[in-house]
Design a protein around this motif. Sequence first.
Motif, PDB file in Angstrom:
ATOM      1  N   VAL A 237      37.629  35.074  43.788  1.00 24.44           N
ATOM      2  CA  VAL A 237      37.648  36.147  42.792  1.00 24.44           C
ATOM      3  C   VAL A 237      37.486  35.489  41.431  1.00 24.44           C
ATOM      4  N   LYS A 238      36.475  35.959  40.664  1.00 21.78           N
ATOM      5  CA  LYS A 238      36.245  35.439  39.314  1.00 21.78           C
ATOM      6  C   LYS A 238      36.217  36.616  38.341  1.00 21.78           C
ATOM      7  N   LEU A 239      37.047  36.555  37.319  1.00 24.57           N
ATOM      8  CA  LEU A 239      37.129  37.592  36.300  1.00 24.57           C
ATOM      9  C   LEU A 239      37.031  36.912  34.942  1.00 24.57           C
ATOM     10  N   PRO A 240      36.590  37.635  33.887  1.00 23.78           N
ATOM     11  CA  PRO A 240      36.284  39.079  33.851  1.00 23.78           C
ATOM     12  C   PRO A 240      34.917  39.394  34.448  1.00 23.78           C
ATOM     13  N   ASP A 241      34.715  40.667  34.642  1.00 22.99           N
ATOM     14  CA  ASP A 241      33.446  41.173  35.151  1.00 22.99           C
ATOM     15  C   ASP A 241      32.979  42.292  34.215  1.00 22.99           C
ATOM     16  N   PRO A 242      31.839  42.152  33.546  1.00 17.28           N
ATOM     17  CA  PRO A 242      30.866  41.061  33.628  1.00 17.28           C
ATOM     18  C   PRO A 242      31.393  39.756  33.032  1.00 17.28           C
ATOM     19  N   ALA A 243      30.848  38.660  33.542  1.00  9.59           N
ATOM     20  CA  ALA A 243      31.303  37.340  33.138  1.00  9.59           C
ATOM     21  C   ALA A 243      30.844  37.013  31.723  1.00  9.59           C
ATOM     22  N   GLY A 267      52.943  35.866  50.963  1.00  5.54           N
ATOM     23  CA  GLY A 267      54.092  36.487  50.314  1.00  5.54           C
ATOM     24  C   GLY A 267      54.597  35.751  49.095  1.00  5.54           C
ATOM     25  N   GLU A 268      54.038  34.586  48.784  1.00  4.16           N
ATOM     26  CA  GLU A 268      54.461  33.897  47.564  1.00  4.16           C
ATOM     27  C   GLU A 268      54.090  34.739  46.348  1.00  4.16           C
ATOM     28  N   PRO A 269      54.992  34.859  45.379  1.00  6.81           N
ATOM     29  CA  PRO A 269      54.686  35.693  44.199  1.00  6.81           C
ATOM     30  C   PRO A 269      53.609  35.057  43.328  1.00  6.81           C
ATOM     31  N   VAL A 270      52.846  35.909  42.669  1.00  7.18           N
ATOM     32  CA  VAL A 270      51.833  35.400  41.746  1.00  7.18           C
ATOM     33  C   VAL A 270      52.537  34.863  40.508  1.00  7.18           C
ATOM     34  N   PRO A 271      51.916  33.928  39.786  1.00 11.13           N
ATOM     35  CA  PRO A 271      52.579  33.339  38.608  1.00 11.13           C
ATOM     36  C   PRO A 271      52.875  34.383  37.538  1.00 11.13           C
ATOM     37  N   ASP A 272      54.021  34.238  36.880  1.00  9.37           N
ATOM     38  CA  ASP A 272      54.403  35.168  35.812  1.00  9.37           C
ATOM     39  C   ASP A 272      53.453  35.075  34.624  1.00  9.37           C
ATOM     40  N   VAL A 279      46.739  40.848  37.790  1.00  9.92           N
ATOM     41  CA  VAL A 279      47.759  40.769  38.840  1.00  9.92           C
ATOM     42  C   VAL A 279      47.354  41.583  40.069  1.00  9.92           C
ATOM     43  N   GLU A 280      46.901  42.814  39.863  1.00  7.62           N
ATOM     44  CA  GLU A 280      46.543  43.664  41.001  1.00  7.62           C
ATOM     45  C   GLU A 280      45.397  43.063  41.813  1.00  7.62           C
ATOM     46  N   VAL A 282      44.568  39.909  42.078  1.00  4.98           N
ATOM     47  CA  VAL A 282      45.036  38.714  42.782  1.00  4.98           C
ATOM     48  C   VAL A 282      45.873  39.099  43.995  1.00  4.98           C
ATOM     49  N   GLU A 283      46.788  40.049  43.819  1.00  4.34           N
ATOM     50  CA  GLU A 283      47.641  40.466  44.945  1.00  4.34           C
ATOM     51  C   GLU A 283      46.812  41.059  46.077  1.00  4.34           C
ATOM     52  N   LYS A 284      45.782  41.807  45.742  1.00  6.57           N
ATOM     53  CA  LYS A 284      44.914  42.380  46.773  1.00  6.57           C
ATOM     54  C   LYS A 284      44.153  41.288  47.513  1.00  6.57           C
ATOM     55  N   ALA A 285      43.652  40.288  46.758  1.00  4.56           N
ATOM     56  CA  ALA A 285      42.897  39.207  47.396  1.00  4.56           C
ATOM     57  C   ALA A 285      43.779  38.342  48.278  1.00  4.56           C
ATOM     58  N   LEU A 286      45.078  38.288  47.969  1.00  5.15           N
ATOM     59  CA  LEU A 286      45.986  37.433  48.725  1.00  5.15           C
ATOM     60  C   LEU A 286      46.591  38.119  49.945  1.00  5.15           C
ATOM     61  N   LEU A 287      46.238  39.363  50.210  1.00  6.81           N
ATOM     62  CA  LEU A 287      46.767  40.027  51.406  1.00  6.81           C
ATOM     63  C   LEU A 287      46.356  39.252  52.657  1.00  6.81           C
ATOM     64  N   PRO A 288      47.248  39.107  53.633  1.00  2.00           N
ATOM     65  CA  PRO A 288      46.912  38.318  54.838  1.00  2.00           C
ATOM     66  C   PRO A 288      45.818  38.984  55.663  1.00  2.00           C
ATOM     67  N   ARG A 289      44.994  38.162  56.311  1.00  2.00           N
ATOM     68  CA  ARG A 289      43.930  38.634  57.187  1.00  2.00           C
ATOM     69  C   ARG A 289      44.392  38.549  58.637  1.00  2.00           C
ATOM     70  N   PRO A 290      43.770  39.309  59.541  1.00  2.00           N
ATOM     71  CA  PRO A 290      44.108  39.189  60.965  1.00  2.00           C
ATOM     72  C   PRO A 290      43.868  37.764  61.460  1.00  2.00           C
ATOM     73  N   ASP A 291      44.795  37.265  62.268  1.00  2.00           N
ATOM     74  CA  ASP A 291      44.713  35.931  62.885  1.00  2.00           C
ATOM     75  C   ASP A 291      44.790  34.799  61.865  1.00  2.00           C
ATOM     76  N   GLU A 292      45.256  35.076  60.652  1.00  4.38           N
ATOM     77  CA  GLU A 292      45.445  34.013  59.663  1.00  4.38           C
ATOM     78  C   GLU A 292      46.743  33.280  59.973  1.00  4.38           C
ATOM     79  N   VAL A 293      46.669  31.934  60.068  1.00  2.00           N
ATOM     80  CA  VAL A 293      47.855  31.146  60.414  1.00  2.00           C
ATOM     81  C   VAL A 293      48.222  30.153  59.313  1.00  2.00           C
ATOM     82  N   ALA A 294      47.354  29.937  58.364  1.00  4.11           N
ATOM     83  CA  ALA A 294      47.655  29.048  57.237  1.00  4.11           C
ATOM     84  C   ALA A 294      46.694  29.377  56.109  1.00  4.11           C
ATOM     85  N   ARG A 295      47.047  28.924  54.894  1.00  5.50           N
ATOM     86  CA  ARG A 295      46.193  29.213  53.739  1.00  5.50           C
ATOM     87  C   ARG A 295      46.443  28.235  52.614  1.00  5.50           C
TER      88      ARG A 295
END
Length: 358
Positions: A237-243, A267-272, A279-280, A282-295
């Motif tokens: 994820v790269k922001l802002p858009d447009p760059a 589940g680790e919190p995003v940096p303050d 924030v929104e 980043v939190e959406k991009a960090l949602l776990p995917r099916p069969d994800e075991v590490a990241r």
Amino acid sequence: MADSLSEDDILEAVARHIGRPGQGPQLRRTGVDITRLPMLDLRIVRCVETRGTRQETRPGKYDISGRPTYEGELRDHPVQPPKDPAESRKVELVLHGSVRTVACGCDEGRQPCSRCRAKGKLPCETGPLCPACKGVEPCTWCDGTGERQDRAPAGPSGEKNSPGRTTCLKCRRPRTACPQCRGWGTEKCTRCDDTGFRVCPVCAGERSTEHTSCDGTGLVTLWTGGSVAHAPERSAVKLPDPAPPLRVRQRTGRTGAWERVTLTSVGEPVPDALDPAHVEAVEKALLPRPDEVARRADIGWLHLVAVAIPDDPDHVFYVFPGSDGPEVLPIWSRRRSLRIAAVVAGVVVLVLLVAALV
């Protein structure tokens, strides 16, 4: 960690860049436009796991004692993912108690030859026609068949014997065969010596070949195998858009004082310190995917500001934290870019007109 630039820091940095140090407050009174464009660079590598079982077969007595085993359902067997989520890996397992060596079902490691159908020989094409009789009348008695042919009598005795002919090798009749092919009608075949058959090149006349499924051993090893594969799955994820303009992205990438953090658990919190506008996303991009075991999620952010000064409408000044304080990068404004584009277009039209008149 770099702090967000205050408006006073921003204006003073621009004032120094345009040769007016200490006049940041005066720039504020001219009606400068300050637009904050916080930059975000989020790169995620997920380790995705897939599992599957299958029936395995190997020829002979196959040794798989070195493979790890599992019991029950493969989905319940623990397998540690690689330490680096970007690493690809596959673990091969064997179901405990499933290994057995059994008879193949062939004939002691042999199978009927498929080329000759277990006959050991193949039909051979006849050789070229005899140059003397052309295969038309190889023998006046049997016509090359070895048996008497029904035909009208050719002489007083009903036979067409000729002193120039010889004994037929097929019917053994004297003075009836072509002296060159001796009743065959063709030249001698060197492949089969005129027998009409040649040895099968696959089985060498043995009528059978080694059974490939068991490598000629007459045995096969069977077992239930399981595999656990780990593969990296990347997203960004790269922001802002447009760059921002390319020059700004390149400069901030080289000299910008980016703040960075790495997250390795779901589940680790995003940096303050992250900009609230990001924030929104980043939190959406960090949602776990099916069969994800590490990241591994590498998050970087930089406070970027665009400043427009009424006294200099041809430039936009981009300001961002650097290693030695705020850095300023002037970029042509949209107004100046359009004006230059119009001038270039006019020059092109003029050149075309002149060329047309010459």
